[in-house]
Structures are given as structure tokens and as C-alpha cells.
Scaffold this active site. Structure first.
Site, PDB file in Angstrom:
ATOM      1  N   GLY A  49       3.245  -9.302  -7.766  1.00 25.22           N
ATOM      2  CA  GLY A  49       4.608  -8.824  -7.635  1.00 25.22           C
ATOM      3  C   GLY A  49       4.973  -8.661  -6.176  1.00 25.22           C
ATOM      4  O   GLY A  49       4.095  -8.444  -5.332  1.00 25.22           O
ATOM      5  N   GLN A  54       9.347  -5.765   1.178  1.00 25.82           N
ATOM      6  CA  GLN A  54       8.005  -6.140   1.641  1.00 25.82           C
ATOM      7  C   GLN A  54       8.009  -7.392   2.514  1.00 25.82           C
ATOM      8  O   GLN A  54       7.002  -7.720   3.132  1.00 25.82           O
ATOM      9  CB  GLN A  54       7.069  -6.372   0.449  1.00 25.82           C
ATOM     10  CG  GLN A  54       6.773  -5.107  -0.336  1.00 25.82           C
ATOM     11  CD  GLN A  54       5.832  -5.410  -1.479  1.00 25.82           C
ATOM     12  OE1 GLN A  54       6.252  -5.846  -2.530  1.00 25.82           O
ATOM     13  NE2 GLN A  54       4.537  -5.190  -1.269  1.00 25.82           N
ATOM     14  N   CYS A  96      -1.267  -2.969  -3.900  1.00 27.26           N
ATOM     15  CA  CYS A  96       0.005  -3.369  -3.314  1.00 27.26           C
ATOM     16  C   CYS A  96      -0.258  -4.222  -2.076  1.00 27.26           C
ATOM     17  O   CYS A  96      -1.105  -3.864  -1.255  1.00 27.26           O
ATOM     18  CB  CYS A  96       0.798  -2.120  -2.927  1.00 27.26           C
ATOM     19  SG  CYS A  96       2.408  -2.469  -2.226  1.00 27.26           S
ATOM     20  N   LEU A  97       0.482  -5.324  -1.949  1.00 24.61           N
ATOM     21  CA  LEU A  97       0.282  -6.212  -0.798  1.00 24.61           C
ATOM     22  C   LEU A  97       0.603  -5.496   0.523  1.00 24.61           C
ATOM     23  O   LEU A  97       0.121  -5.902   1.577  1.00 24.61           O
ATOM     24  CB  LEU A  97       1.144  -7.475  -0.938  1.00 24.61           C
ATOM     25  CG  LEU A  97       0.764  -8.395  -2.094  1.00 24.61           C
ATOM     26  CD1 LEU A  97       1.780  -9.524  -2.234  1.00 24.61           C
ATOM     27  CD2 LEU A  97      -0.640  -8.962  -1.923  1.00 24.61           C
ATOM     28  N   HIS A 138       6.506  -0.597 -10.570  1.00 24.73           N
ATOM     29  CA  HIS A 138       5.972  -0.633  -9.204  1.00 24.73           C
ATOM     30  C   HIS A 138       6.951  -1.352  -8.265  1.00 24.73           C
ATOM     31  O   HIS A 138       7.257  -0.859  -7.169  1.00 24.73           O
ATOM     32  CB  HIS A 138       4.611  -1.348  -9.241  1.00 24.73           C
ATOM     33  CG  HIS A 138       3.959  -1.539  -7.910  1.00 24.73           C
ATOM     34  ND1 HIS A 138       2.717  -1.017  -7.602  1.00 24.73           N
ATOM     35  CD2 HIS A 138       4.357  -2.209  -6.792  1.00 24.73           C
ATOM     36  CE1 HIS A 138       2.395  -1.353  -6.366  1.00 24.73           C
ATOM     37  NE2 HIS A 138       3.373  -2.085  -5.843  1.00 24.73           N
ATOM     38  N   GLU A 139       7.469  -2.511  -8.721  1.00 24.24           N
ATOM     39  CA  GLU A 139       8.364  -3.291  -7.850  1.00 24.24           C
ATOM     40  C   GLU A 139       9.722  -2.605  -7.685  1.00 24.24           C
ATOM     41  O   GLU A 139      10.295  -2.607  -6.588  1.00 24.24           O
ATOM     42  CB  GLU A 139       8.540  -4.716  -8.388  1.00 24.24           C
ATOM     43  CG  GLU A 139       7.256  -5.537  -8.478  1.00 24.24           C
ATOM     44  CD  GLU A 139       6.396  -5.484  -7.223  1.00 24.24           C
ATOM     45  OE1 GLU A 139       6.936  -5.388  -6.111  1.00 24.24           O
ATOM     46  OE2 GLU A 139       5.153  -5.527  -7.364  1.00 24.24           O
ATOM     47  N   HIS A 142       9.626   0.027  -5.147  1.00 23.62           N
ATOM     48  CA  HIS A 142       9.752  -0.481  -3.774  1.00 23.62           C
ATOM     49  C   HIS A 142      11.211  -0.486  -3.312  1.00 23.62           C
ATOM     50  O   HIS A 142      11.502  -0.267  -2.135  1.00 23.62           O
ATOM     51  CB  HIS A 142       9.215  -1.913  -3.664  1.00 23.62           C
ATOM     52  CG  HIS A 142       7.746  -2.006  -3.384  1.00 23.62           C
ATOM     53  ND1 HIS A 142       7.168  -1.503  -2.237  1.00 23.62           N
ATOM     54  CD2 HIS A 142       6.731  -2.565  -4.089  1.00 23.62           C
ATOM     55  CE1 HIS A 142       5.863  -1.749  -2.261  1.00 23.62           C
ATOM     56  NE2 HIS A 142       5.564  -2.392  -3.373  1.00 23.62           N
TER      57      HIS A 142
END
Ligand code: NI
Length: 175
Positions: A49, A54, A96-97, A138-139, A142
Site C-alpha cells: 500500500g 509518502q 510501513c514503507l 492504514h492508507e 496516512h
């Protein structure tokens, strides 16, 4: 014709990750190009994701693929909004990236319904459970400046942040 390109991924503690992203008011070719770039960036990472903040774009756009290798399930959403959540909650391990190499168990509603626009501006909704439900939350978090570490204890959060800062310092030192 613009070419699709992999974008650099923003890491903590960059303040853009803590900002509330702005709704997309008009879906243009630029929007669609950004989404394509986000998709290749996510697959390249690799990740399941990615939210626009990000990649340093404070807009309400997310992409994800929680499918299996043999059965990909690419989802692309503009202005997503959670319209209902289940009372039942579940715990899944998240990473998470933007917080490289760190994971933690996160408790969230087990099911969600999300309303969103597709790339043609059509309003759609999606019901999700399991990994996809967690990934969506989660996304969308963000887009509101929220990270998965905000859902765990302060002690665990501090440990994760300390580890990430140490690694980032080591990877940038000597340059
Ligand atoms: Ni993330």
C-alpha cells in the site's frame, strides 16, 4: 506522452507524513499519471500500500494491492472515506514503507466500508475484511497524518522510532 516513474519514498520524521492531505478537487491527466507513478513505486518497493503523502504529495490518493502473487488485486482510490466500521476488532501485524524494517501488531475494526472516486471520477464503495480492511485503514490514516505507530503503546512507538532514526543516521553518515 509522460513516462511512468518510480518516486522517492518519504520516511519519518518528515513533517509531510503528519499533515492532513487535501481532497482532489479535479481529476486530471496529472492525477492519473501520479496514480500510475504511485503504483509502480509501491510494487517496486515492494509494498502492499502507498498513500500520496509518502511520495511527498499532500493529496487524498491511495493505492494498494493486498492480493496474492498469483492473484493481484490492485486498488486505486481518490478521496477515500470510511463510511462504516464493524464493532468487531482484529489484530494484524503492520509495517510501513515510511518506517522502514519495523513492524508491530495493530488492533483495528475488522471490517470497513469505504466510499471513494475512481480515476474517472465515478463514486464507488468497497466492503473489506481481513488484510484488505487493515490496509485500507492504514492508507487512509496516512491521509490524516496518522501512522500505524500511533495505534500502539508509547513505549513500543518510542522503541521503533529510535531504531529507525539510528538506521537513517547510519545510512546517511559517510556521505
Ligand atoms: Ni504506511
Amino acid at each position: 506522452m509522460p513516462t511512468t516513474s518510480i518516486m522517492p519514498i518519504i520516511k519519518v520524521p518528515d513533517p509531510i507524513l503528519r499533515q492532513r492531505a487535501l481532497p482532489v478537487s479535479e481529476i486530471t491527466d496529472g492525477t492519473r499519471q501520479l496514480i500510475e507513478n504511485m503504483v509502480v513505486t509501491m510494487y517496486n518497493a515492494p509494498g502492499i500500500g502507498l498513500a500520496a503523502p509518502q511520495v511527498n504529495i499532500s493529496q487524498r490518493i491511495i493505492v494498494m494491492d493486498c492480493g496474492k502473487k498469483e492473484e493481484p488485486n490492485l486498488i486505486q482510490m481518490i478521496n477515500p472515506e470510511i463510511t462504516s466500521i464493524s464493532e468487531a476488532r482484529t489484530v494484524l501485524e503492520e509495517g510501513c514503507l515510511s518506517i522502514p524494517d519495523q513492524t508491530a501488531d495493530v488492533e483495528r475494526p475488522a471490517e470497513v466500508k469505504v466510499q471513494y472516486l475512481n480515476q474517472d471520477g465515478i463514486s464507488l464503495s468497497l466492503n473489506a475484511t481481513g488484510l484488505l480492511a487493515a490496509c485500507l485503514q492504514h492508507e487512509i490514516d496516512h491521509l490524516n497524518g496518522v501512522l500505524f505507530i500511533d495505534h500502539i503503546s508509547r513505549l513500543k512507538r518510542d522503541i521503533i522510532l529510535r531504531r529507525v532514526m539510528k538506521e537513517l543516521r547510519q545510512s546517511t553518515s559517510g556521505n
